[in-house]
Design an enzyme around this catalytic site. Sequence first.
Site, PDB file in Angstrom:
ATOM      1  N   ARG A  89       5.767  -3.595   5.641  1.00 55.78           N
ATOM      2  CA  ARG A  89       5.112  -3.272   6.909  1.00 55.78           C
ATOM      3  C   ARG A  89       6.186  -2.976   7.949  1.00 55.78           C
ATOM      4  O   ARG A  89       7.336  -3.392   7.805  1.00 55.78           O
ATOM      5  CB  ARG A  89       4.239  -4.441   7.374  1.00 55.78           C
ATOM      6  N   LYS A 119       2.859 -11.255   6.505  1.00 54.86           N
ATOM      7  CA  LYS A 119       1.483 -11.469   6.959  1.00 54.86           C
ATOM      8  C   LYS A 119       0.890 -12.677   6.235  1.00 54.86           C
ATOM      9  O   LYS A 119       1.026 -12.809   5.022  1.00 54.86           O
ATOM     10  CB  LYS A 119       0.655 -10.215   6.670  1.00 54.86           C
ATOM     11  N   HIS A 124       2.809   3.082   9.115  1.00 53.60           N
ATOM     12  CA  HIS A 124       2.119   2.246   8.120  1.00 53.60           C
ATOM     13  C   HIS A 124       1.584   3.081   6.956  1.00 53.60           C
ATOM     14  O   HIS A 124       1.367   2.557   5.862  1.00 53.60           O
ATOM     15  CB  HIS A 124       0.968   1.486   8.787  1.00 53.60           C
ATOM     16  N   ARG A 157       3.504   2.848   3.775  1.00 54.35           N
ATOM     17  CA  ARG A 157       3.181   1.714   2.902  1.00 54.35           C
ATOM     18  C   ARG A 157       2.018   2.076   1.971  1.00 54.35           C
ATOM     19  O   ARG A 157       2.055   1.781   0.776  1.00 54.35           O
ATOM     20  CB  ARG A 157       2.833   0.499   3.767  1.00 54.35           C
ATOM     21  N   HIS A 195      -0.402  -8.732  -1.243  1.00 52.86           N
ATOM     22  CA  HIS A 195      -1.840  -8.939  -1.096  1.00 52.86           C
ATOM     23  C   HIS A 195      -2.254 -10.234  -1.782  1.00 52.86           C
ATOM     24  O   HIS A 195      -1.871 -10.483  -2.930  1.00 52.86           O
ATOM     25  CB  HIS A 195      -2.627  -7.773  -1.713  1.00 52.86           C
ATOM     26  N   TYR A 198      -6.452   1.365  -3.412  1.00 52.98           N
ATOM     27  CA  TYR A 198      -5.588   2.505  -3.713  1.00 52.98           C
ATOM     28  C   TYR A 198      -5.999   3.210  -4.993  1.00 52.98           C
ATOM     29  O   TYR A 198      -5.633   4.364  -5.197  1.00 52.98           O
ATOM     30  CB  TYR A 198      -4.129   2.046  -3.791  1.00 52.98           C
TER      31      TYR A 198
END
Length: 321
Positions: A137, A162, A268, A271, A294, A303
């Site tokens: 990120r 995150k 972003h 990414r 994730h 994706y």
Amino acid sequence: MDGKPRLLDQVREQIRLKHYSIRTEYVYCEWVKRFIRFHSYRHPEEMGAAEVEAFLSDLAVRKNVSASTQNQALAALLFLYKQVLQLDLPWLGEVVRAKKPSRLPVVLSLAEVQQILAQLDGEIALAANLLYGSGMRLMEVMRLRVKDVDFMRGEILIRDGKGMKDRVTVLPRCLVEPLKTHLTLVKARHNAELKEGRGDVYLPFALERKYPNGPWSWAWQYVFPAAGLSVDPRSGRARRHHLDEKRVQRAFKAAIKRTGIVKLATPHTLRHSFATHLLESGQDIRTVQELLGHADVKTTMIYTHVLNRGGLAVLSPLDRA
């Protein structure tokens, strides 16, 4: 009115106790102020579900904010009531959370990524290449420390990403030499600052007490330091912060404009493109999940939808004609 500053000080104190970022502190305090102002400066202890709902409805109807912004406001108010005022929230179930629309991420093709990156130069180009080459990120790249770049293993350790999670991602081989050259220049400036009695940086989670000399050590320096000094809003000390992410965002926007690409892409988007291109090359989805950080593979699964061509890979009848 006199209680307002004291209440915000309590919010800040709780946020710092929980090691939330300075950005979260600023955003939460702003939402609390807006909530109190909206209800004519009534104290939050006097209010409940009806007032929260009215505030959130006003954001959606009159201000026309997005679902994510509305939920951010709700998160700030729930933090205020639960963590700061320590009130039971029997009305919590009555507060309706805005449903986020399910949208596919914008993804650039490999050719488009190359066109955009070719328009950038200097440290901005290096940062953008890292965004695409590692899947980090934007703020993870900006906050990257020298000690977390492992040239021998060809990997980058991302600290407190995150959700306050650490993870490891790939360091592109083609960026090893450019990154080493960049760090040589950064180190030379750092050494010069040490001779002047400066050269310290911010350390998170009270590590400054654990490592008294840490702020001046080379290992803790930012890979992408700011050009000048700035005042730390929490400690009040003047020190060198990391590169302002807005510089990368503005340069990226200008680069897209020069290429003529019409997609609504941001840094972003690199990414998203990283993940999509890995899956296109046959990489295992669990590996991509770990690289992106994730918690749930379902997040990474989005994706796989981006991979589909022409409506779930269906050949249009017009192409058969």
